[in-house]
Each structure stands twice: as structure tokens, then as C-alpha cells.
Design a protein around this motif. Structure first.
Motif, mmCIF file in Angstrom:
data_model
loop_
_atom_site.group_PDB
_atom_site.id
_atom_site.type_symbol
_atom_site.label_atom_id
_atom_site.label_comp_id
_atom_site.label_asym_id
_atom_site.label_seq_id
_atom_site.Cartn_x
_atom_site.Cartn_y
_atom_site.Cartn_z
ATOM 1 N N LEU A 5 -24.409 -8.613 -27.749
ATOM 2 C CA LEU A 5 -22.994 -9.400 -28.867
ATOM 3 C C LEU A 5 -22.827 -10.689 -29.008
ATOM 4 O O LEU A 5 -21.867 -10.810 -29.713
ATOM 5 N N THR A 6 -23.348 -11.543 -28.558
ATOM 6 C CA THR A 6 -23.587 -12.679 -29.266
ATOM 7 C C THR A 6 -24.049 -12.640 -30.529
ATOM 8 O O THR A 6 -23.406 -13.662 -31.150
ATOM 9 N N LEU A 7 -24.723 -12.001 -30.596
ATOM 10 C CA LEU A 7 -25.837 -11.713 -32.071
ATOM 11 C C LEU A 7 -24.201 -11.462 -33.113
ATOM 12 O O LEU A 7 -24.366 -11.666 -33.965
ATOM 13 N N TYR A 52 -26.473 -20.026 -26.940
ATOM 14 C CA TYR A 52 -26.958 -19.181 -28.302
ATOM 15 C C TYR A 52 -25.741 -19.241 -29.537
ATOM 16 O O TYR A 52 -25.996 -18.619 -30.273
ATOM 17 N N PHE A 53 -24.734 -18.889 -29.084
ATOM 18 C CA PHE A 53 -23.894 -18.708 -29.954
ATOM 19 C C PHE A 53 -23.286 -19.759 -31.306
ATOM 20 O O PHE A 53 -23.699 -19.553 -32.428
ATOM 21 N N GLY A 54 -23.006 -20.945 -30.353
ATOM 22 C CA GLY A 54 -23.458 -22.464 -30.939
ATOM 23 C C GLY A 54 -24.669 -22.584 -32.455
ATOM 24 O O GLY A 54 -25.031 -22.294 -33.634
ATOM 25 N N SER A 88 -29.603 -26.616 -35.136
ATOM 26 C CA SER A 88 -28.776 -25.532 -34.339
ATOM 27 C C SER A 88 -28.597 -25.470 -33.413
ATOM 28 O O SER A 88 -27.703 -24.639 -32.655
ATOM 29 N N TRP A 89 -29.396 -26.509 -32.106
ATOM 30 C CA TRP A 89 -28.958 -26.195 -30.907
ATOM 31 C C TRP A 89 -28.472 -26.812 -30.578
ATOM 32 O O TRP A 89 -28.050 -27.387 -29.603
ATOM 33 N N PHE A 90 -27.954 -28.534 -31.506
ATOM 34 C CA PHE A 90 -26.841 -29.525 -30.749
ATOM 35 C C PHE A 90 -25.816 -29.155 -31.672
ATOM 36 O O PHE A 90 -24.677 -30.091 -31.363
ATOM 37 N N GLY A 91 -25.889 -28.637 -33.639
ATOM 38 C CA GLY A 91 -24.411 -29.169 -34.091
ATOM 39 C C GLY A 91 -23.484 -28.506 -33.442
ATOM 40 O O GLY A 91 -22.158 -28.836 -34.686
ATOM 41 N N GLN A 92 -23.571 -27.438 -33.301
ATOM 42 C CA GLN A 92 -22.252 -26.509 -32.576
ATOM 43 C C GLN A 92 -22.266 -26.947 -30.700
ATOM 44 O O GLN A 92 -21.692 -25.280 -30.387
ATOM 45 N N PRO A 93 -21.524 -27.802 -30.341
ATOM 46 C CA PRO A 93 -21.651 -28.071 -28.960
ATOM 47 C C PRO A 93 -20.601 -27.779 -28.425
ATOM 48 O O PRO A 93 -19.994 -26.937 -27.469
ATOM 49 N N PHE A 95 -18.659 -24.903 -28.439
ATOM 50 C CA PHE A 95 -18.560 -23.130 -28.232
ATOM 51 C C PHE A 95 -19.665 -23.709 -26.599
ATOM 52 O O PHE A 95 -18.993 -21.993 -25.677
ATOM 53 N N ALA A 96 -20.288 -23.966 -26.541
ATOM 54 C CA ALA A 96 -21.160 -24.121 -24.763
ATOM 55 C C ALA A 96 -20.161 -25.024 -24.216
ATOM 56 O O ALA A 96 -19.695 -24.528 -22.713
ATOM 57 N N LEU A 97 -19.225 -25.802 -24.201
ATOM 58 C CA LEU A 97 -18.059 -26.668 -23.732
ATOM 59 C C LEU A 97 -16.981 -25.698 -23.644
ATOM 60 O O LEU A 97 -17.053 -25.769 -22.320
ATOM 61 N N PHE A 98 -16.809 -24.962 -24.267
ATOM 62 C CA PHE A 98 -15.998 -23.741 -24.247
ATOM 63 C C PHE A 98 -15.743 -22.286 -22.694
ATOM 64 O O PHE A 98 -16.271 -22.397 -22.492
ATOM 65 N N ALA A 99 -17.381 -21.978 -23.154
ATOM 66 C CA ALA A 99 -18.397 -21.159 -22.236
ATOM 67 C C ALA A 99 -18.336 -22.093 -20.759
ATOM 68 O O ALA A 99 -17.366 -21.078 -19.740
#
Length: 133
Positions: A5-7, A52-54, A88-93, A95-99
Motif C-alpha cells: 500500500l505504500t507503493l 520508503y514512501f519518500g 531519492s533516499w533524502f529528497g523527501q524527508p 514523509f519520514a518525519l510525519f510518520a
């Protein structure tokens, strides 16, 4: 491994932007990912799904970063895709912070409060605004 579902959520989010322009998907794109976050038992598992989502959003939505690296820096195409991978691992932080925020609030029992549920969209917007991209 990321939850399917994340994908799916990342595919829906990317499809809502150019060049696909399925703007109506933006209204439902995060729902599968939020269901995944809600199902995770530990804070770390939720943050991992945020990473993963980011990653998927960046790889699918910012695929052109590899092209820019190849054409404008003169890098070999392999290095262009390696650059995209690291970006891609660091470009959308956000999402990880919201999680992380979601998991901590859920674990503490504060998500049962309707006021906290109303503040979550504002918290995401604040995180997204304050983090440089």
C-alpha cells in the motif's frame, strides 16, 4: 520490504502531478499510506514506511534528476542513476518525519483526541514548509 500500500500510495501521488495530471488522485493518494502507518506496531516501522514512501515518490516523480545529472554535468549514465538513487533516499524527508509524529502520537494514545486528528494535516504542512528541498 515496503508494504504494497505504500507503493500504491506513492504511485497515486506521482500520478496526480505532471506529466500525468490526474489531479483528482491527490484527494485519495495518501489514504493507503496512512492505513499502513496506522497498522504499524512500532515507531521505527512507521518511520521506515515513511522513508520508503519518500523514496518511491522521489524515484517516480523526480526521475528527471538522473537526466539532469547526465546531460548537464557530463556524468556517465550509471552515475546519473546512482545520483537519483541517493537523492531519492533524502529528497523527501517530510514523509519520514510525519510518520514519526504520527507513530509517536498513536503510541501515546493522543490520536483518539479529535483535535489532534485535525492538527495532523497542519503538522504535515508545517513539516513540508520548514524542510528545505
Amino acid at each position: 520490504m515496503p508494504h504494497p500500500l505504500t507503493l500504491l500510495s506513492s504511485l497515486l501521488l506521482v500520478a496526480s502531478f505532471t506529466p500525468w495530471n490526474q489531479t483528482w488522485l491527490i484527494w485519495i493518494a495518501l489514504v493507503p499510506w496512512l492505513l499502513v502507518l496506522h497498522s504499524k506496531k512500532t515507531v521505527w516501522h512507521a518511520v521506515r514506511e515513511g522513508l520508503y514512501f519518500g523514496f518511491f515518490v522521489s524515484v517516480l516523480g523526480f526521475y528527471w534528476v538522473a537526466t539532469v545529472l547526465i546531460h548537464f554535468s557530463g556524468l556517465h549514465w550509471i552515475f546519473g542513476f546512482v545520483g537519483l538513487f541517493f537523492y531519492s533516499w533524502f529528497g523527501q524527508p517530510q514523509f519520514a518525519l510525519f510518520a514519526l509524529l504520527y507513530a509517536v502520537l498513536r503510541k501515546s494514545g493522543k490520536l483518539e483526541n479529535r483535535f489532534a486528528m485535525l492538527l495532523l494535516p497542519l503538522a504535515y504542512t508545517a513539516i513540508d514548509t520548514l524542510l528545505p528541498k
